[in-house]
Write an enzyme that holds these catalytic residues in place. Structure first.
Site, PDB file in Angstrom:
ATOM      1  N   CYS A 263     -23.982 -38.813 -40.823  1.00 48.57           N
ATOM      2  CA  CYS A 263     -23.810 -37.339 -41.777  1.00 48.57           C
ATOM      3  C   CYS A 263     -23.725 -36.213 -40.787  1.00 48.57           C
ATOM      4  O   CYS A 263     -23.901 -35.627 -41.109  1.00 48.57           O
ATOM      5  CB  CYS A 263     -24.592 -37.247 -42.503  1.00 48.57           C
ATOM      6  SG  CYS A 263     -25.315 -38.847 -42.764  1.00 48.57           S
TER       7      CYS A 263
ATOM      8  N   HIS B  82     -20.864 -24.251 -16.450  1.00 51.80           N
ATOM      9  CA  HIS B  82     -21.774 -23.754 -17.270  1.00 51.80           C
ATOM     10  C   HIS B  82     -22.860 -24.558 -17.521  1.00 51.80           C
ATOM     11  O   HIS B  82     -23.813 -24.213 -18.524  1.00 51.80           O
ATOM     12  CB  HIS B  82     -21.250 -23.067 -18.842  1.00 51.80           C
ATOM     13  CG  HIS B  82     -20.583 -24.586 -19.124  1.00 51.80           C
ATOM     14  ND1 HIS B  82     -21.636 -24.273 -19.973  1.00 51.80           N
ATOM     15  CD2 HIS B  82     -19.432 -25.176 -19.720  1.00 51.80           C
ATOM     16  CE1 HIS B  82     -20.280 -25.264 -21.265  1.00 51.80           C
ATOM     17  NE2 HIS B  82     -19.661 -25.478 -20.312  1.00 51.80           N
TER      18      HIS B  82
END
Length: 382
Positions: A331, A202
């Protein structure tokens, strides 16, 4: 709403020709490949033809191609079996490998006490091959080196041929996760001193749920999945014939159009890089991704100068504008640790800023590049 898909390193759009080929197989070739009647033999013939096609493209023996459910399974098969069956006591890798490798190695350390060592990286995330050689010199215990060819987050290219030569010089086995490179780079595995590789369809416009492991003949590896004798005994279970044929078709088309598509995708990446430098000059490029010689042409990883408050809403804002890409920073959404790749070599200052990975394919356009840069600039200027 305009829709732009720039997350091709995660997965690619399947080619229409691949869908058509798979649909034909699903409708017409439904026999079990292990059955000895004509229906089964027809299915088995397709699998073996696909194996020969893949082997021919990589210039290896057909018996060295083992079809799997994807790159993760191939990595797990190789690494687990190398420790269990080949008496590997030490594995040298890097801290920027795919989690399919790193998590497997952590488990092997925990269960078998395998000695894990990490090769040094420079401040761009490049693997220090001199340090690899030093590590190999330190001990003569049975060692396997696992280093990916193309990093999936920042696009750095490993000198896979030189790495193989270093491993061979010290009698170490060499495994490479080539998920981001097969289908995008010509690889003659007969000319590379490599023992094992992992591939996933893929990533080159093929179907999800299928890939293969390259396992050098006479390696001594044993299966992880037991049952029937499918896949040379390495992987029991009835084969997904349509997926394997889809992989074959996608790989053939990838290499048939490789030169023209590489040139086109490179032009997209160059246009993106130039526009970012012009419109957002404070942006930084992570790793070697803006180096067109030492980085893959298929992706760009960018550190953007913005406040923490703005960074928290960045992916949401892009999604509202129909833009798909990947985020990687300290983050990172859903993770307190953020991207393990960026954490391995970025400065603390840059880790406080959001980083985005944009990855390209033949289906993208320069107009899409311009739209994304425009949206980014406008959001930063709000």
């Amino acid at each position: 709403m305009k829709k732009v898909y720039f997350d091709n390193a995660a997965t690619t759009q399947i080619r229409e020709e691949v869908v058509d080929r798979m649909a034909d197989v699903l409708k017409e070739v439904y026999g079990n490949p292990s059955s000895t009647h004509a229906f089964g033999r027809s299915a088995k013939t397709l699998i073996e033809q696909a194996r020969k096609t893949v082997a021919g493209i990589l210039n290896v023996a057909a018996s060295e191609i083992i079809f799997t459910s994807g790159g993760t399974e191939a990595d797990n098969l190789i690494l687990n079996s190398a420790v269990r069956d080949l008496d590997v006591k030490r594995i040298i890798t890097s801290k920027i490998e795919h989690h399919a490798v790193l998590y497997t190695l952590n488990k092997l350390h925990e269960v078998y006490g395998v000695d894990l060592q990490y090769v040094d990286l420079d401040d761009c995330g490049r693997v220090d091959l001199q340090h690899l050689e030093e590590l190999l010199k330190e001990s003569d215990v049975k060692t396997l080196v696992s280093l990916m060819h193309v990093n999936n987050e920042v696009g750095n290219l490993l000198d896979i041929k030189k790495t193989g030569e270093i491993c061979k010089a010290y009698n170490a086995l060499f495994h490479s996760d080539t998920v981001q490179s097969v289908g995008h780079y010509e690889l003659d595995l007969s000319q590379i001193k490599i023992d094992f590789a992992a591939v996933s369809a893929h990533k080159f416009h093929g179907p999800k749920g299928v890939g293969f492991a390259y396992i050098r003949k006479n390696s001594g590896l044993q299966p992880l999945i037991f049952g029937g004798e499918q896949e040379r005994g390495y992987r029991a279970g009835t084969e997904a014939v349509h997926n394997i044929v889809g992989l074959e078709e996608a790989l053939k088309l990838a290499y048939l159009h490789l030169d023209e598509e590489r040139e086109y995708i490179t032009s997209l990446k160059r246009h993106f890089t130039d526009l970012l430098k012009k419109e957002i000059p404070e942006a930084k490029f992570n790793g070697d991704c803006d180096d067109f010689e030492h980085s893959t042409y298929t992706l760009l990883n960018v550190c953007l100068p913005m406040s923490q408050e703005k960074a928290l809403m960045l992916l949401f804002q892009l999604d509202l504008h129909g833009i798909a890409c990947s985020k990687g920073s300290a983050c990172q959404s859903g993770s307190g640790q953020g991207s393990h790749v960026l954490n391995a070599f970025l400065s603390q200052e840059d880790l406080q800023k959001p980083s985005l990975r944009f990855s390209f394919s033949r289906y993208n356009t320069k107009e899409e590049v311009e739209y994304v840069v425009k949206v980014l600039k406008e959001y930063m200027e709000k």
